[in-house]
Design an enzyme around this catalytic site. Structure first.
Site, mmCIF file in Angstrom:
data_model
loop_
_atom_site.group_PDB
_atom_site.id
_atom_site.type_symbol
_atom_site.label_atom_id
_atom_site.label_comp_id
_atom_site.label_asym_id
_atom_site.label_seq_id
_atom_site.Cartn_x
_atom_site.Cartn_y
_atom_site.Cartn_z
ATOM 1 N N LEU A 12 14.852 78.006 -72.339
ATOM 2 C CA LEU A 12 15.442 76.601 -72.309
ATOM 3 C C LEU A 12 14.305 75.598 -72.191
ATOM 4 O O LEU A 12 13.476 75.471 -71.570
ATOM 5 C CB LEU A 12 16.290 76.251 -70.930
ATOM 6 C CG LEU A 12 17.689 77.391 -70.941
ATOM 7 C CD1 LEU A 12 17.889 77.891 -69.633
ATOM 8 C CD2 LEU A 12 18.723 76.314 -71.337
ATOM 9 N N ASP A 13 14.406 74.490 -73.149
ATOM 10 C CA ASP A 13 13.489 73.474 -73.304
ATOM 11 C C ASP A 13 13.789 72.607 -72.353
ATOM 12 O O ASP A 13 14.911 72.588 -71.310
ATOM 13 C CB ASP A 13 13.894 72.580 -74.648
ATOM 14 C CG ASP A 13 13.148 71.536 -74.798
ATOM 15 O OD1 ASP A 13 11.957 71.567 -74.508
ATOM 16 O OD2 ASP A 13 13.722 70.400 -75.349
ATOM 17 N N LEU A 14 12.863 71.721 -71.728
ATOM 18 C CA LEU A 14 13.197 70.875 -70.839
ATOM 19 C C LEU A 14 13.712 69.425 -71.002
ATOM 20 O O LEU A 14 14.912 69.074 -70.730
ATOM 21 C CB LEU A 14 11.873 70.620 -69.816
ATOM 22 C CG LEU A 14 11.765 69.943 -68.734
ATOM 23 C CD1 LEU A 14 12.683 70.230 -67.616
ATOM 24 C CD2 LEU A 14 10.496 69.638 -67.939
#
Length: 221
Positions: A12-14
């Protein structure tokens, strides 16, 4: 229906995926440009720089690329004290992460942001219990390119590309995933448009955090 025999790894990207960093990132960009004596675009124009690697963004914004290191220093000076916490978790994210974890997925943060900041942000918002590990770039820009970073994640965590999904809101998330043989999924609650994400080759687009659970449902069969 036969269940899969392996554990799904969700990367997951932040920024723009787990949290909305607009206030902090734009504030720090404005600070950096002002510190170097450059004109500051309006906030709407600066939104396009939320998500992509910061070095590349400053290289695009500044007339002289030799100014990029100074801009990064000024940006991080404010970001490390104030900017990283001018941020908010998107509504529905904690519930979605907990549901994914309870259903057996292993979750990883994979962000172009330096990992030293990413870890502090995740801890600040009490999200650390959901993640197996947190990956980001180095302060010198190493692995800020998403393809290089995802390759590093796969190698360091001993993950097979076919067992992983990369979830993010910008094209570089999808491009980086596909270059590593990882399925890319786009989200629309961040800063990338549907056209940008589909153009980058995402397999599907999610409209709200509550739809993250479908990633596990898709893998059953």
């Amino acid at each position: 229906m036969t269940s899969r025999s392996w554990t799904l790894k969700i990367l997951l990207d932040l920024d723009g995926t787990l949290t909305d960093p607009k206030e902090g990132i734009i504030g720090c960009i404005r600070h950096a440009l002002s510190a170097l004596g450059h004109a500051v675009p309006d906030d709407l124009a600066l939104e396009r720089y939320i998500g992509p690697p910061l070095q590349a963004s400053f290289a695009e914004m500044l007339p002289d690329r030799a100014d990029v290191p100074r801009a990064l220093h000024a940006y991080r000076e404010r970001f490390s004290e104030i900017g990283m916490f001018e941020n908010a978790v998107y509504p529905g994210i904690p519930v979605a992460l907990e549901a994914l974890q309870q259903r057996g997925a292993q979750l990883y943060v994979v962000t172009s942001k330096p990992w030293v900041f990413a870890r502090q942000i995740i801890d600040h918002f009490n999200l650390g219990t959901y993640f197996t590990d947190i990956y980001g770039s180095e302060l010198d820009g190493t692995r800020s390119d998403k393809a290089s970073l995802i390759a590093h994640v796969l190698r360091e965590s001993h993950l097979r590309p076919e067992t992983a999904i990369m979830v993010g809101d910008r094209s570089h998330d999808a491009i980086g995933a596909r270059r590593n043989g990882v399925v890319a999924v786009g989200v629309l609650w961040g800063y990338g448009s549907e056209a940008e994400l589909r153009g980058a080759g995402v397999s599907r687009v999610l409209e709200c955090p509550g739809e993250l659970g479908c990633l596990l449902s898709d893998q059953d069969g």
